[in-house]
Design an enzyme around this catalytic site. Structure first.
Site, PDB file in Angstrom:
ATOM      1  N   ASN A  66       0.798  -1.221   0.000  1.00 26.97           N
ATOM      2  CA  ASN A  66       0.000   0.000   0.000  1.00 26.97           C
ATOM      3  C   ASN A  66       0.834   1.275   0.000  1.00 26.97           C
ATOM      4  O   ASN A  66       0.344   2.340  -0.371  1.00 26.97           O
ATOM      5  CB  ASN A  66      -0.941   0.010   1.208  1.00 26.97           C
ATOM      6  N   GLN A  72      -5.084  -3.295  -1.969  1.00 29.67           N
ATOM      7  CA  GLN A  72      -4.578  -2.375  -2.987  1.00 29.67           C
ATOM      8  C   GLN A  72      -4.599  -2.986  -4.388  1.00 29.67           C
ATOM      9  O   GLN A  72      -4.617  -2.261  -5.386  1.00 29.67           O
ATOM     10  CB  GLN A  72      -3.147  -1.946  -2.643  1.00 29.67           C
ATOM     11  N   SER A 119     -11.405  -4.274  -0.217  1.00 28.70           N
ATOM     12  CA  SER A 119     -12.201  -3.178   0.330  1.00 28.70           C
ATOM     13  C   SER A 119     -12.839  -2.371  -0.795  1.00 28.70           C
ATOM     14  O   SER A 119     -12.205  -2.149  -1.833  1.00 28.70           O
ATOM     15  CB  SER A 119     -11.311  -2.267   1.182  1.00 28.70           C
ATOM     16  N   HIS A 124     -13.854   0.910  -0.943  1.00 27.52           N
ATOM     17  CA  HIS A 124     -13.544   2.327  -1.184  1.00 27.52           C
ATOM     18  C   HIS A 124     -12.205   2.543  -1.888  1.00 27.52           C
ATOM     19  O   HIS A 124     -11.872   3.677  -2.231  1.00 27.52           O
ATOM     20  CB  HIS A 124     -13.596   3.119   0.128  1.00 27.52           C
ATOM     21  N   CYS A 169      -3.455   4.834   7.254  1.00 28.87           N
ATOM     22  CA  CYS A 169      -3.702   4.279   8.588  1.00 28.87           C
ATOM     23  C   CYS A 169      -2.600   4.644   9.577  1.00 28.87           C
ATOM     24  O   CYS A 169      -2.747   4.421  10.774  1.00 28.87           O
ATOM     25  CB  CYS A 169      -3.844   2.764   8.499  1.00 28.87           C
TER      26      CYS A 169
END
Length: 402
Positions: A150, A178, A198, A200, A324
């Site tokens: 990421n 990713q 994920s 989003h 994060c």
């Protein structure tokens, strides 16, 4: 605004929103109901499940909806350990995984006696499949290696690792948050038993993700209660978000090749201009085997935080690494793992593009970044000392060692 933080989150696609919005107010039935309104929601979930499955080459009944990548990673690691720890307590992962994997492994070590091997990576962030093979023990129950990093965009040799895991009869999990929708993934061809993704990150909504679980894998429930998600994750489904996840997966699959080509060209253009016009810059990660939209550089004698604030003042959204980890006082664990000294890891800048970014936008970014770096370096005593040393010694000493 010029948005270059697509690894953190993406703008929801119009087509995704169009599919989602009826399920907020019109088709609001609980999928567990017995009436027609409920059936509409149930059908929408089934459609989304099939769409997500198609993007990774799995069966629809192997897709479980979650609240996102972090939950999916936690579920995969904790549930596998719970089911298989009587056969062994050894897990293999890498030093550059997302905190959702690393901190879950640390928790399993502390609370449940897991034994975790954290593999090194090379200077480009790639884990050697042979190192995975050598780390396997008779009590190894799980290998978890991300599909793509990421922060620096390195695409990992997932297929080779999956083959090794299959040969040894060990479950293989990959954090594909990713990579999902960015590069081709086929869970059967790659030997993947569990996969996290994920919504989003692929122009879908926040708060929704998937965990792919191969039918043969024993994985205990995450949440107990009702019979939702085939008794493995109880609770009334977030229908609008699930619909959005499915729509985003379908959209990503339909344009993956063209999108990757466009982003790769823009990525290479941006890297070239930064290298040519800003001295003392190091590209982090590989030249080619990286995500199409990822640019990560260390810019000597310019602190990440200062660059980000000044870029924001110019209407440019970027990051210093993982979203994060924003606000953390520690330098990136990924950059440290590839051999970047801590002081230079604090000069990292991550620019992650989308297909919507134009060349004119990238030109503006480079122009603004050049000015920002020049201003920051003028205020840096270390930079002045470095230049003086370089001039007096008449050598081109690598700044990364300073």
């Amino acid at each position: 605004m010029i948005y270059l933080d697509n690894a953190a989150t993406t703008r929801m696609a119009d087509a995704v929103w169009e599919e989602m919005h009826p399920f907020f107010r019109e088709q609001y039935g609980n999928p567990s109901g017995m009436y027609r309104l409920a059936a509409k929601s149930k059908e929408a979930i089934a459609k989304a499940r099939s769409r997500a499955a198609s993007l990774i080459g799995s069966r629809a009944d192997e897709i479980y909806f979650t609240s996102g990548g972090t939950e999916s990673d936690n579920w995969a690691l904790k549930a596998v350990f719970a089911e298989y720890n009587s056969e062994g307590k050894h897990i293999i992962t890498t030093k550059i995984e997302h905190p959702a994997v690393l901190r879950t492994c640390a928790w399993l070590e502390k609370e449940h006696g897991a034994e975790v091997t954290y593999l090194d990576v090379d200077a480009e962030g790639r884990v050697d499949p042979e190192a995975v093979r050598q780390a396997i023990r008779p009590d190894t129950i799980l290998i978890s290696v991300m599909a793509a990093n990421n922060e620096i965009g390195t695409i990992e040799p997932v297929k080779e690792i999956g083959q090794i895991a299959k040969e040894k009869g060990i479950l293989f999990h990959t954090d594909a948050v990713q990579a999902f929708g960015q590069i081709p993934i086929d869970v059967d061809a790659m030997g993947i038993d569990l996969l996290s993704a994920s919504g989003h990150k692929v122009n879908g909504p926040k708060g929704v993700g998937i965990l792919y679980i191969r039918r043969s894998a024993k994985v205990s429930p995450l949440i107990h209660g009702g019979a939702q998600e085939r008794n493995r994750r109880a609770g009334t489904e977030n229908v609008p978000a699930i619909v959005g996840m499915g729509a985003a997966a379908a959209l990503a699959g339909s344009k993956m090749h063209a999108k990757a080509e466009k982003e790769t060209a823009a990525r290479n253009y941006l890297i070239r201009r930064i290298r040519e016009e800003i001295p003392y810059v190091k590209l982090n990660g590989p030249e080619e085997n990286r995500l199409p939209n990822n640019v990560n550089v260390c810019i000597a004698f310019a602190q990440s935080e200062s660059m980000l604030i000044m870029l924001d003042q110019k209407g440019i959204c970027a990051s210093g690494g993982s979203a994060c980890a924003t606000g953390s006082l520690e330098a990136s664990h990924v950059l440290r793992a590839i051999g970047i000294p801590e002081n230079h890891a604090r000069s990292a800048l991550r620019l992650t593009l989308s297909e919507e970014n134009t060349e004119a936008e990238l030109d503006s970014v480079v122009t603004e970044l050049k000015g920002i770096v020049e201003r920051l370096r003028k205020m840096s005593a270390k930079y002045e000392a470095f230049l003086a040393k370089e001039k007096s010694s008449n050598t081109s000493e690598s700044w990364i060692q300073v």
